[in-house]
Design a protein around this motif. Structure first.
Motif, short mmCIF file in Angstrom:
data_model
loop_
_atom_site.label_atom_id
_atom_site.label_comp_id
_atom_site.label_asym_id
_atom_site.label_seq_id
_atom_site.Cartn_x
_atom_site.Cartn_y
_atom_site.Cartn_z
N CYS A 91 -13.51 31.86 20.78
CA CYS A 91 -12.75 30.61 20.75
C CYS A 91 -12.63 30.03 19.35
O CYS A 91 -11.57 29.58 18.95
CB CYS A 91 -13.41 29.59 21.69
SG CYS A 91 -12.46 28.06 21.87
N ARG A 92 -13.71 30.05 18.60
CA ARG A 92 -13.68 29.45 17.26
C ARG A 92 -12.75 30.23 16.32
O ARG A 92 -11.98 29.64 15.57
CB ARG A 92 -15.09 29.33 16.70
CG ARG A 92 -15.93 28.34 17.51
CD ARG A 92 -17.35 28.20 17.00
NE ARG A 92 -18.19 27.50 17.95
CZ ARG A 92 -18.12 26.20 18.25
NH1 ARG A 92 -17.24 25.44 17.64
NH2 ARG A 92 -18.93 25.65 19.14
N GLN A 110 -15.59 23.13 21.58
CA GLN A 110 -16.82 22.47 22.02
C GLN A 110 -17.48 23.31 23.10
O GLN A 110 -16.81 24.01 23.86
CB GLN A 110 -16.51 21.08 22.59
CG GLN A 110 -15.97 20.12 21.57
CD GLN A 110 -15.79 18.72 22.16
OE1 GLN A 110 -16.07 18.46 23.31
NE2 GLN A 110 -15.30 17.81 21.33
N GLU A 111 -18.80 23.20 23.15
CA GLU A 111 -19.55 23.90 24.19
C GLU A 111 -19.44 23.13 25.50
O GLU A 111 -19.59 21.92 25.53
CB GLU A 111 -21.02 24.06 23.79
CG GLU A 111 -21.22 24.97 22.60
CD GLU A 111 -20.64 26.36 22.79
OE1 GLU A 111 -20.84 26.95 23.88
OE2 GLU A 111 -19.99 26.87 21.84
N ARG A 112 -19.14 23.86 26.55
CA ARG A 112 -19.05 23.32 27.91
C ARG A 112 -19.99 24.14 28.79
O ARG A 112 -20.40 25.23 28.40
CB ARG A 112 -17.62 23.44 28.43
CG ARG A 112 -16.57 22.79 27.56
CD ARG A 112 -16.54 21.33 27.83
NE ARG A 112 -15.35 20.74 27.23
CZ ARG A 112 -15.34 19.55 26.68
NH1 ARG A 112 -16.44 18.82 26.67
NH2 ARG A 112 -14.25 19.05 26.17
N THR A 116 -17.06 28.02 25.69
CA THR A 116 -16.58 27.26 24.53
C THR A 116 -15.09 27.00 24.75
O THR A 116 -14.34 27.92 25.10
CB THR A 116 -16.78 28.06 23.24
OG1 THR A 116 -18.15 28.46 23.15
CG2 THR A 116 -16.42 27.22 22.02
N GLU A 117 -14.67 25.76 24.54
CA GLU A 117 -13.29 25.38 24.85
C GLU A 117 -12.69 24.51 23.76
O GLU A 117 -13.35 23.65 23.20
CB GLU A 117 -13.25 24.63 26.18
CG GLU A 117 -11.87 24.20 26.61
CD GLU A 117 -11.91 23.50 27.95
OE1 GLU A 117 -11.34 24.07 28.89
OE2 GLU A 117 -12.50 22.41 28.06
N ALA A 118 -11.43 24.75 23.48
CA ALA A 118 -10.62 23.91 22.59
C ALA A 118 -9.33 23.60 23.34
O ALA A 118 -8.96 24.32 24.27
CB ALA A 118 -10.32 24.64 21.29
N ALA A 129 -5.58 24.82 27.42
CA ALA A 129 -6.97 25.09 27.05
C ALA A 129 -7.09 26.49 26.47
O ALA A 129 -6.38 27.41 26.87
CB ALA A 129 -7.87 24.95 28.27
N LEU A 130 -7.98 26.64 25.54
CA LEU A 130 -8.34 27.93 24.95
C LEU A 130 -9.84 28.06 25.20
O LEU A 130 -10.63 27.28 24.68
CB LEU A 130 -8.04 27.92 23.45
CG LEU A 130 -8.38 29.17 22.68
CD1 LEU A 130 -7.54 30.35 23.18
CD2 LEU A 130 -8.13 28.94 21.20
N THR A 131 -10.22 29.00 26.07
CA THR A 131 -11.60 29.07 26.54
C THR A 131 -12.23 30.44 26.33
O THR A 131 -11.62 31.45 26.62
CB THR A 131 -11.66 28.73 28.05
OG1 THR A 131 -11.01 27.48 28.27
CG2 THR A 131 -13.09 28.64 28.53
#
Length: 142
Positions: A91-92, A110-112, A116-118, A129-131
């Motif tokens: 994700c990053r 961010q960690e969920r 990890t999701e943006a 969402a990008l997960t």
């Protein structure tokens, strides 16, 4: 029996602009672009992945009365509709790559609990969402 999801819809206030956003910024590939009269059927997809395809549908297209088209266009432009969730292995790194291509993120990675999701908005205002799912989430564990 249902066997797979074939298409999902991405509402667009400008199909040509959305097509460019999907192919040039997100890196999706054009699958279909057919015109019939004033209507245009466009689909895009993740390279190397057959299904589902994303149908880029105009907010004022066939089947929508003027009042509904106006309401839908307003909701899309306002940015209140979440329409897509894309998986990625990193994700990053994908966030950095897409940001360099001009994609505007509304939520940094961010960690969920599930990964990890943006989140970003497309050219019409839809949020996506990008997960990067955690291994346990991929395996269906909680």
């Amino acid at each position: 029996m249902i066997t797979e999801l074939a298409f999902t819809t991405l509402w667009s206030t400008d199909q040509e602009r959305t097509l460019a956003f999907c192919t040039e910024k997100l890196g999706l590939e054009l699958r279909c672009d057919v015109r019939e009269g004033n209507a245009r059927w466009i689909t895009v997809g993740v390279p190397g992945v057959e299904r589902p395809e994303i149908a880029v549908m105009p907010t004022d297209g066939p089947g929508l009365d003027p009042e509904s088209a106006e309401a839908l266009s307003t909701l899309v432009a306002k940015g209140v509709l979440g329409v897509c969730a894309f998986h990625t292995d990193d994700c990053r790194a994908e966030h950095r790559r897409l940001e360099q291509r001009g994609v505007e993120f509304v939520l940094e990675p961010q960690e969920r609990p599930y990964g990890t999701e943006a989140m970003f908005r497309d050219d019409s205002g839809n949020w996506c969402a990008l997960t990067q799912p955690h291994v346990a989430a991929k395996e269906g564990k909680r």
